[in-house]
Design a protein around this motif. Structure first.
Motif, PDB file in Angstrom:
ATOM      1  N   ALA A 608      13.647   4.473  16.144  1.00 39.05           N
ATOM      2  CA  ALA A 608      13.470   3.505  15.060  1.00 39.05           C
ATOM      3  C   ALA A 608      12.137   3.815  14.387  1.00 39.05           C
ATOM      4  CB  ALA A 608      13.490   2.074  15.594  1.00 39.05           C
ATOM      5  N   PHE A 609      12.120   3.836  13.072  1.00 39.53           N
ATOM      6  CA  PHE A 609      10.924   4.273  12.358  1.00 39.53           C
ATOM      7  C   PHE A 609      10.627   3.365  11.175  1.00 39.53           C
ATOM      8  CE2 PHE A 609      14.555   6.368  10.470  1.00 39.53           C
ATOM      9  CZ  PHE A 609      14.343   6.255   9.110  1.00 39.53           C
ATOM     10  N   TRP A 610       9.365   3.375  10.782  1.00 38.65           N
ATOM     11  CA  TRP A 610       8.886   2.627   9.607  1.00 38.65           C
ATOM     12  C   TRP A 610       7.781   3.466   8.977  1.00 38.65           C
ATOM     13  CZ3 TRP A 610       9.749  -2.981   8.643  1.00 38.65           C
ATOM     14  CH2 TRP A 610       9.103  -3.434   7.496  1.00 38.65           C
ATOM     15  N   THR A 611       7.987   3.929   7.759  1.00 37.19           N
ATOM     16  CA  THR A 611       7.026   4.784   7.069  1.00 37.19           C
ATOM     17  C   THR A 611       6.639   4.147   5.743  1.00 37.19           C
ATOM     18  OG1 THR A 611       8.068   6.753   8.031  1.00 37.19           O
ATOM     19  CG2 THR A 611       6.560   7.101   6.192  1.00 37.19           C
ATOM     20  N   ASP A 612       5.347   3.893   5.553  1.00 32.79           N
ATOM     21  CA  ASP A 612       4.802   3.413   4.281  1.00 32.79           C
ATOM     22  C   ASP A 612       4.006   4.534   3.630  1.00 32.79           C
ATOM     23  OD1 ASP A 612       5.757   0.774   4.336  1.00 32.79           O
ATOM     24  OD2 ASP A 612       4.107   0.129   5.621  1.00 32.79           O
ATOM     25  N   ILE A 613       4.229   4.745   2.337  1.00 33.46           N
ATOM     26  CA  ILE A 613       3.495   5.780   1.606  1.00 33.46           C
ATOM     27  C   ILE A 613       2.821   5.147   0.400  1.00 33.46           C
ATOM     28  CG2 ILE A 613       3.619   7.985   0.405  1.00 33.46           C
ATOM     29  CD1 ILE A 613       6.079   8.679   1.962  1.00 33.46           C
ATOM     30  N   GLN A 614       1.513   5.251   0.348  1.00 32.19           N
ATOM     31  CA  GLN A 614       0.739   4.829  -0.821  1.00 32.19           C
ATOM     32  C   GLN A 614       0.586   6.026  -1.761  1.00 32.19           C
ATOM     33  OE1 GLN A 614      -0.307   1.674  -1.090  1.00 32.19           O
ATOM     34  NE2 GLN A 614       0.115   0.988   1.005  1.00 32.19           N
ATOM     35  N   ASP A 615       0.612   5.749  -3.055  1.00 33.10           N
ATOM     36  CA  ASP A 615       0.461   6.795  -4.082  1.00 33.10           C
ATOM     37  C   ASP A 615       1.532   7.865  -3.946  1.00 33.10           C
ATOM     38  OD1 ASP A 615      -1.787   5.628  -5.310  1.00 33.10           O
ATOM     39  OD2 ASP A 615      -3.118   6.516  -3.820  1.00 33.10           O
ATOM     40  N   PHE A 616       2.757   7.441  -3.767  1.00 34.18           N
ATOM     41  CA  PHE A 616       3.892   8.348  -3.651  1.00 34.18           C
ATOM     42  C   PHE A 616       4.024   9.169  -4.929  1.00 34.18           C
ATOM     43  CE2 PHE A 616       8.515   9.130  -4.148  1.00 34.18           C
ATOM     44  CZ  PHE A 616       8.765   9.807  -2.972  1.00 34.18           C
ATOM     45  N   GLN A 617       4.136  10.476  -4.789  1.00 32.25           N
ATOM     46  CA  GLN A 617       4.231  11.364  -5.947  1.00 32.25           C
ATOM     47  C   GLN A 617       5.643  11.282  -6.525  1.00 32.25           C
ATOM     48  OE1 GLN A 617       2.920  15.092  -4.314  1.00 32.25           O
ATOM     49  NE2 GLN A 617       0.806  14.392  -4.067  1.00 32.25           N
ATOM     50  N   ALA A 618       5.741  10.870  -7.792  1.00 37.97           N
ATOM     51  CA  ALA A 618       7.040  10.589  -8.399  1.00 37.97           C
ATOM     52  C   ALA A 618       7.047  11.033  -9.855  1.00 37.97           C
ATOM     53  CB  ALA A 618       7.356   9.096  -8.305  1.00 37.97           C
ATOM     54  N   SER A 619       8.251  11.159 -10.414  1.00 36.90           N
ATOM     55  CA  SER A 619       8.421  11.542 -11.816  1.00 36.90           C
ATOM     56  C   SER A 619       8.206  10.332 -12.711  1.00 36.90           C
ATOM     57  CB  SER A 619       9.826  12.091 -12.043  1.00 36.90           C
ATOM     58  OG  SER A 619      10.058  13.224 -11.236  1.00 36.90           O
ATOM     59  N   SER A 622       6.036   9.966 -20.272  1.00 33.44           N
ATOM     60  CA  SER A 622       4.801   9.599 -20.952  1.00 33.44           C
ATOM     61  C   SER A 622       4.948   8.340 -21.788  1.00 33.44           C
ATOM     62  CB  SER A 622       4.361  10.751 -21.858  1.00 33.44           C
ATOM     63  OG  SER A 622       5.290  10.922 -22.909  1.00 33.44           O
ATOM     64  N   ASN A 623       3.884   7.545 -21.755  1.00 31.45           N
ATOM     65  CA  ASN A 623       3.750   6.458 -22.724  1.00 31.45           C
ATOM     66  C   ASN A 623       2.325   6.470 -23.265  1.00 31.45           C
ATOM     67  OD1 ASN A 623       2.558   5.652 -20.339  1.00 31.45           O
ATOM     68  ND2 ASN A 623       3.115   3.498 -20.530  1.00 31.45           N
ATOM     69  N   ILE A 624       1.789   7.682 -23.416  1.00 33.76           N
ATOM     70  CA  ILE A 624       0.436   7.855 -23.934  1.00 33.76           C
ATOM     71  C   ILE A 624       0.418   7.460 -25.405  1.00 33.76           C
ATOM     72  CG2 ILE A 624      -1.437   9.479 -24.310  1.00 33.76           C
ATOM     73  CD1 ILE A 624      -0.833   8.980 -21.367  1.00 33.76           C
ATOM     74  N   SER A 625      -0.515   6.637 -25.769  1.00 36.39           N
ATOM     75  CA  SER A 625      -0.611   6.181 -27.152  1.00 36.39           C
ATOM     76  C   SER A 625      -0.806   7.353 -28.096  1.00 36.39           C
ATOM     77  CB  SER A 625      -1.788   5.198 -27.287  1.00 36.39           C
ATOM     78  OG  SER A 625      -1.950   4.798 -28.625  1.00 36.39           O
ATOM     79  N   GLY A 626       0.032   7.421 -29.103  1.00 38.11           N
ATOM     80  CA  GLY A 626      -0.069   8.472 -30.097  1.00 38.11           C
ATOM     81  C   GLY A 626       0.712   9.719 -29.777  1.00 38.11           C
ATOM     82  N   SER A 627       1.280   9.807 -28.570  1.00 36.46           N
ATOM     83  CA  SER A 627       2.044  10.994 -28.207  1.00 36.46           C
ATOM     84  C   SER A 627       3.319  11.048 -29.022  1.00 36.46           C
ATOM     85  CB  SER A 627       2.377  10.961 -26.709  1.00 36.46           C
ATOM     86  OG  SER A 627       3.146  12.083 -26.361  1.00 36.46           O
ATOM     87  N   ASN A 628       3.629  12.212 -29.589  1.00 28.69           N
ATOM     88  CA  ASN A 628       4.795  12.334 -30.467  1.00 28.69           C
ATOM     89  C   ASN A 628       6.033  12.838 -29.733  1.00 28.69           C
ATOM     90  OD1 ASN A 628       3.472  14.969 -30.272  1.00 28.69           O
ATOM     91  ND2 ASN A 628       4.982  15.651 -31.779  1.00 28.69           N
ATOM     92  N   VAL A 629       5.878  13.285 -28.471  1.00 30.66           N
ATOM     93  CA  VAL A 629       6.991  13.820 -27.707  1.00 30.66           C
ATOM     94  C   VAL A 629       7.021  13.149 -26.341  1.00 30.66           C
ATOM     95  CG1 VAL A 629       8.026  15.886 -26.697  1.00 30.66           C
ATOM     96  CG2 VAL A 629       6.834  16.043 -28.886  1.00 30.66           C
ATOM     97  N   LEU A 630       8.174  12.620 -25.956  1.00 28.12           N
ATOM     98  CA  LEU A 630       8.313  12.117 -24.590  1.00 28.12           C
ATOM     99  C   LEU A 630       8.312  13.289 -23.633  1.00 28.12           C
ATOM    100  CD1 LEU A 630      11.035   9.338 -24.970  1.00 28.12           C
ATOM    101  CD2 LEU A 630       8.602   9.012 -24.547  1.00 28.12           C
ATOM    102  N   ARG A 631       7.433  13.234 -22.665  1.00 21.41           N
ATOM    103  CA  ARG A 631       7.296  14.345 -21.741  1.00 21.41           C
ATOM    104  C   ARG A 631       7.280  13.816 -20.314  1.00 21.41           C
ATOM    105  NH1 ARG A 631       5.303  19.647 -21.873  1.00 21.41           N
ATOM    106  NH2 ARG A 631       4.573  19.508 -24.021  1.00 21.41           N
ATOM    107  N   GLY A 632       8.074  14.442 -19.457  1.00 20.63           N
ATOM    108  CA  GLY A 632       8.064  14.066 -18.055  1.00 20.63           C
ATOM    109  C   GLY A 632       6.950  14.784 -17.321  1.00 20.63           C
ATOM    110  N   TYR A 633       6.351  14.095 -16.354  1.00 24.41           N
ATOM    111  CA  TYR A 633       5.327  14.715 -15.520  1.00 24.41           C
ATOM    112  C   TYR A 633       5.277  13.947 -14.202  1.00 24.41           C
ATOM    113  CZ  TYR A 633       2.427  10.834 -17.276  1.00 24.41           C
ATOM    114  OH  TYR A 633       1.946   9.598 -17.610  1.00 24.41           O
ATOM    115  N   LEU A 634       4.462  14.427 -13.291  1.00 22.07           N
ATOM    116  CA  LEU A 634       4.325  13.776 -11.999  1.00 22.07           C
ATOM    117  C   LEU A 634       3.126  12.844 -11.999  1.00 22.07           C
ATOM    118  CD1 LEU A 634       5.053  16.649  -9.451  1.00 22.07           C
ATOM    119  CD2 LEU A 634       6.478  14.667  -9.934  1.00 22.07           C
ATOM    120  N   ALA A 635       3.310  11.684 -11.404  1.00 26.30           N
ATOM    121  CA  ALA A 635       2.226  10.722 -11.239  1.00 26.30           C
ATOM    122  C   ALA A 635       2.426  10.064  -9.876  1.00 26.30           C
ATOM    123  CB  ALA A 635       2.216   9.708 -12.376  1.00 26.30           C
ATOM    124  N   ASN A 636       1.810   8.904  -9.697  1.00 31.16           N
ATOM    125  CA  ASN A 636       1.857   8.252  -8.395  1.00 31.16           C
ATOM    126  C   ASN A 636       2.452   6.860  -8.504  1.00 31.16           C
ATOM    127  OD1 ASN A 636      -0.879  10.051  -8.349  1.00 31.16           O
ATOM    128  ND2 ASN A 636       0.152  10.086  -6.381  1.00 31.16           N
TER     129      ASN A 636
END
Length: 829
Positions: A608-619, A622-636
């Protein structure tokens, strides 16, 4: 078809021919059997009556039932009989192992639902499941797609393994051991044939060169035509075309000292890898920019089938997936009384040459979307083991250096304007606007990692053992992303497509349209950090047949850098604030019970296991102000959790019958992820601003949220329920004068519904499915002949579903194998 195919056709025949003289020589050297080493022990492990499994999960030889971690083992006999010739096939018998691959570079291996983010390949981050072959760390996950070559045993370690296996094992590790050179002559040969022109050949020869030197060479070849017909080209795509060669030289001047030099070369060169039309869903994009309306802009065109299980496609770009791996290693093992010193030195390279069709249609929208990649890695590990009655430990140091160089190209074709530009713009009717727009990408990463580690096992009493472990790690990554996009301006001249407002031709209408699709970008980014992993394992021997354990582990997955591009700010500069990915921090708790009963004829292991991950790296998107192209990247993502229970039961009441049942319940979800990418039914429309409220899901033209709160949703790729089960029965028989056993085997697995998108979507859930496999044959001590059928009932299911770019609503499918059947003949001497 690769240039190696003629050699493959004769590989098995050569091996069988070599068997005859070697059998005679082996008969002359029977008196040397006392010199047999671990290779002969491996043969003994194949014996149906042997219930002791020796593993090296803790960098020392131990009975699997005495190792206080969740661990599964697949031996060579199981690999051969069940056709488990790569890690993908292992998922059929490992309920908590998940493998998803759209091509070798876009491959993800997860355990218990964690390990790697879904749907986005990036040179600047690393996986959470470590892959080791003969103690050498394989950093690039593309190695997971290669065929096993002369494998003795595969160990799947579940849960963080950070102290002994390194920083990037937050989910677990896959430890593969090949057969060692032997001081008695031996050989193996195997040939399989089946439908879809399936041909697989394996051959191994091993023996002494002198009293102190032994050698082993092994070859494996797999070839099969594709299971999907491309009606555009007439090719059968998603074929298999694999060749692997492994050699080893063992020098053992004494019982206490030996050196093993190993080298391998592996190549895949199939017509692969394509994803085909699965279905279409409605997004929030304007109705005239969704799939049905866009297809209607090309009179006379229609997808060849809207039923993916017709297994047809019409992709018009070149298709290729050449994947080449190789390397050399030196393993030095020196026993010094109670101490043992181990050194593992290795060099590996990876060369990836793809050709893709990333518009997923037969239209010339994208002519090329390819990212050829070359990697070199150097590793050095030293370990010192101490073994005493009450105390044993291992301490060591590890160094890793890696270079990755990627040369990407994306080229748009004559259908791009109509497909990618707003139909209300007159430019969308002009094929010349986007035709010939090319992005040339130069991506570079230099990666250094250094570590020191230790693991102690202190037997406080005869029954109670305390095992603390620690690892300190330093990582440094230097990355560069340089994408130069060029296109034709309205005056016909070739120009740079730039996001910078002061750049030449910035306001040219053609360049502006091209910039809305893709623009040049350059940035450099670096990351460095120290991290500490530690764990505490408590083991208690309730009786000779029952062991209990409890574990706490604090582990991490190193941070990274985004090397697929990042969003641009309003001034055209790269948003470097999102170029660095923070490390994952893992807290893991586990309790388990390992039992043997019925005179060691049965085992039942529970965890039996229980795993918590803080700052999980995920896709993210973008919602950067002024960005003209939606772009996928990795964040947490703020926090994810995976918890569950696992059970593994195996029984062998006699030499005649064996059976197993394994199962897992896994509850893996995002605990908090408030700025996740939205699923397609909530994407594609004008992004809300100010006090605006997003429109209803799957409503064309509705306002779309900038991002979505997916807290509480499933992690992608993992089923809540997964099972595998099987059995084999044999009876004495004589065939063609050979005395042996006739046998029949059955293996099956089940996976419940799971999400196949980074954020769960109504269009990308994959329904539950079950696969049934059968085999029957005849074996002796030397020969094995059997017929097999896999996916016997031709189950229709998807390996994965993906949202294609642009929010048009098109969903693509990675198709699994249909029903396959064949014959395998093998011999050993």
């Amino acid at each position: 078809m690769s240039k190696f195919v003629p050699a493959r056709a004769s590989l098995a025949a050569l091996a069988f021919a070599l068997a005859i003289p070697f059998q005679a020589q082996a008969a002359e050297t029977e008196n040397e059997a006392a010199q047999a080493d671990s290779a002969i022990q491996a043969d003994a492990a194949d014996d149906q009556g042997d219930n002791v499994i020796i593993v090296t999960a803790r960098r020392r030889d131990e009975d699997i039932q005495d190792v206080p971690i969740a661990l599964s083992v697949i031996d060579a006999a199981q690999v051969d009989s069940q056709g488990l010739f790569n890690i993908n096939r292992l998922t059929q018998i490992q309920p908590t192992l998940q493998f998803y691959s759209t091509n070798p570079r876009n491959t993800f291996v997860n355990i218990r639902g964690i390990g790697a983010p879904f749907g986005l390949t990036n040179d600047g981050f690393e996986q959470g499941v470590g892959i080791y072959i003969d103690q050498v760390y394989y950093n690039r996950i593309a190695s997971a797609t290669l065929d096993f070559v002369d494998v003795e045993q595969v160990e799947v370690l579940r849960g963080p393994q950070g102290t002994l296996y390194g920083k990037n094992t937050t989910a677990g590790a896959i430890n593969i051991r090949t057969r060692a050179p032997s001081f008695t002559f031996e050989g193996r040969a195997e040939l399989s044939v089946g439908n879809y022109d399936f041909k697989q050949a394996k051959a191994t020869i091993s023996g002494p060169i002198s009293n102190t030197i032994a050698a082993r060479i092994s070859l494996s070849s797999t070839d099969r035509r594709g299971t999907i017909l491309n009606v555009k080209t007439g090719q059968n795509v998603n074929s298999l075309d694999n060749l692997g060669i492994r050699g080893a030289l063992l020098w053992q001047p004494s019982d206490s000292f030996k050196v093993t030099l190993s080298g391998d070369y592996n190549i895949q060169d199939p017509i692969c890898c394509v994803q085909i039309y699965a279905r279409v869903g409605t997004t929030q994009r304007a109705a005239n920019r969704q799939y049905a309306a866009l297809i209607a802009r090309f009179p006379g065109y229609a997808v060849p089938s809207t039923d993916p299980f017709d297994r047809v496609t019409d992709l018009d770009a070149n298709i290729r997936a050449r994947n080449e791996h190789g390397g050399v290693s030196a393993l030095v093992e020196w026993e010094l009384g109670k101490f043992a010193l181990t050194s593992v030195s290795a060099y590996r390279y990876w060369d990836w040459t793809p050709a893709n069709d990333r518009d997923f249609t037969g239209l010339p929208i994208f002519l090329k979307v390819n990212n050829p990649t070359q990697q070199k890695q150097y590793t050095q590990e030293f370990r010192l083991n101490y073994e005493a009655e009450r105390l044993n430990f291992v301490v060591g140091a590890f160094a890793f250096y890696q270079e990755i160089r990627t040369q990407g190209i994306q080229e748009q074709g004559p259908a791009a304007s109509a497909w990618l530009l707003n139909p209300t713009s007159a430019l969308s009717n002009n094929p010349a606007v986007l035709n010939g727009v090319v992005a040339n990408n130069d991506i570079r990463l230099d990666n250094v990692s250094l570590a020191a580690f230790g693991k102690l096992n202190w037997k406080v009493t005869d029954a109670f053992t305390v095992s603390p472990g620690i690892r300190i790690n330093y990582d440094k990554k230097d990355g560069q992303y340089d994408s130069v996009v060029t296109g034709n301006a309205s005056n016909g001249t070739r120009q740079i497509v730039s996001n910078v407002p002061t750049s030449p031709f910035f306001n040219d209408p053609w360049i502006a349209a091209q910039r809305g699709v893709q623009a040049s970008q350059f940035f450099e980014v670096d990351f460095s950090d120290w991290n500490l992993s530690y764990d505490l394992n408590l083991g208690y021997e309730i009786s000779d047949a029952v062991n209990a354990y409890a574990t706490y582990a604090r582990s991490f997955k190193t941070g990274g850098v985004n090397l697929n591009g990042v969003p641009s700010r309003a001034d055209g500069s790269a948003a470097l604030e999102v170029a660095v990915i923070k490390p994952e921090k893992v807290d893991h708790f586990e309790i388990g019970l390992k039992t043997k009963f019925w005179d060691n004829k049965a085992t039942l292991n529970l965890a039996a296991f229980w795993t918590d991950i803080q700052d999980f790296q995920a896709s993210v998107i973008s919602n950067i102000s002024g960005s003209n192209v939606l772009r996928g990247y990795l964040a947490n993502a703020d926090k994810v959790r995976s918890r569950g229970v696992e059970a593994d039961f195996r029984v062998q009441p006699s030499d005649r019958f064996t059976a197993y049942v394994s199962g897992a319940f896994t509850d893996a979800k995002f605990v908090r992820f408030v700025d996740a990418p939205c699923p397609p039914e909530l994407a594609g429309g004008t992004t809300v601003s100010g006090t605006q409220v997003p429109g209803p899901a799957a409503t064309p033209g509705a306002l779309s949220p900038a991002n979505c709160d997916v807290s509480g949703q499933w992690l992608p790729g993992v089923s809540k329920w997964a099972f595998s089960w099987g059995a084999e029965y044999n009876v004495p028989a004589t065939v063609f004068g050979l005395e042996g056993n006739a046998y029949a085997g059955y293996d099956a697995n089940f996976r419940s519904k799971f999400s196949s998108n980074a954020s769960r979507s109504i269009y990308t859930d994959i329904d539950a499915y079950s696969l049934q496999n059968f085999r029957a044959g005849f074996r002796t001590d030397r020969y094995d002949f059997f017929v097999w059928i896999r996916n016997a009932f031709d189950e229709e299911y998807f390996e994965s579903l993906a949202v294609t770019p642009g929010n048009t609503g098109l969903i693509s499918a990675q198709m699994p194998d249909p029903r396959t059947a064949g014959l395998t003949v093998s011999a050993r001497f």
